[in-house]
Design a protein around this motif. Structure first.
Motif: not given
Length: 158
Positions: A100-101, A103-108, A145, A149
């Motif tokens: 999940q982390q 994926q969030k970094l990837y999206d950013d 990030y 995060e």
């Protein structure tokens, strides 16, 4: 005639490509941070400083100037022991992120990368490393990030 339905657990080709793309971007982050010689402190460096300062203070109360020196030395060693293992290279932290982390970094990072297309990690790395502005923006997003995060402090190794 019986037709077997694919189970939901089977990975679709699209999902595999997305996982592959996330892995490419995570490895790119490792490359960016390795080039910058970045380490992070994962919460707790204040404990080490408090131990060193507290024992120096206590030593000063008990033994005067010599007590400050002894207390500071002992406190420094105690602080070192308390914080050992909390300074990690950023590539290690990136690879230890939960899915999940990641994926969030990837999206950013994808928001910064825009419409860049790549076929493999080598091509992605070449595209980013060849563009100083993009490299700087991605590094800033990565460090932001990590700071926001993960609440980690970033340090550059000399």
């Amino acid at each position: 005639m019986y037709l077997a339905q694919p189970s939901r657990r089977e990975a679709s080709p699209r999902r595999f490509r997305m996982c592959h793309r996330v892995n490419d971007v995570m490895r790119l982050c490792c490359e960016l941070s390795a080039n910058q010689q970045v380490q992070t402190t994962v919460r707790g460096s204040g404990k080490g400083a408090a131990a060193a300062g507290g024992l120096a203070f206590a030593g000063g109360l008990i033994g005067g100037p010599l007590g400050i020196a002894v207390g500071g030395a002992v406190g420094g060693l105690l602080g070192c022991w308390m914080t050992s293992g909390q300074f990690k290279p950023l590539p290690q932290i990136i690879m230890e992120l939960s899915p999940q982390q990641q994926q969030k970094l990837y999206d950013d990072l994808l928001a910064v990368m825009g419409d860049i297309q790549w076929t493999d990690l080598v091509q992605l790395t070449a595209l980013v490393m060849g563009n100083a502005t993009l490299k700087q923006q991605l590094t800033a997003t990565l460090l932001g990030y990590i700071s926001k995060e993960l609440q980690a402090q970033v340090h550059y190794v000399d």
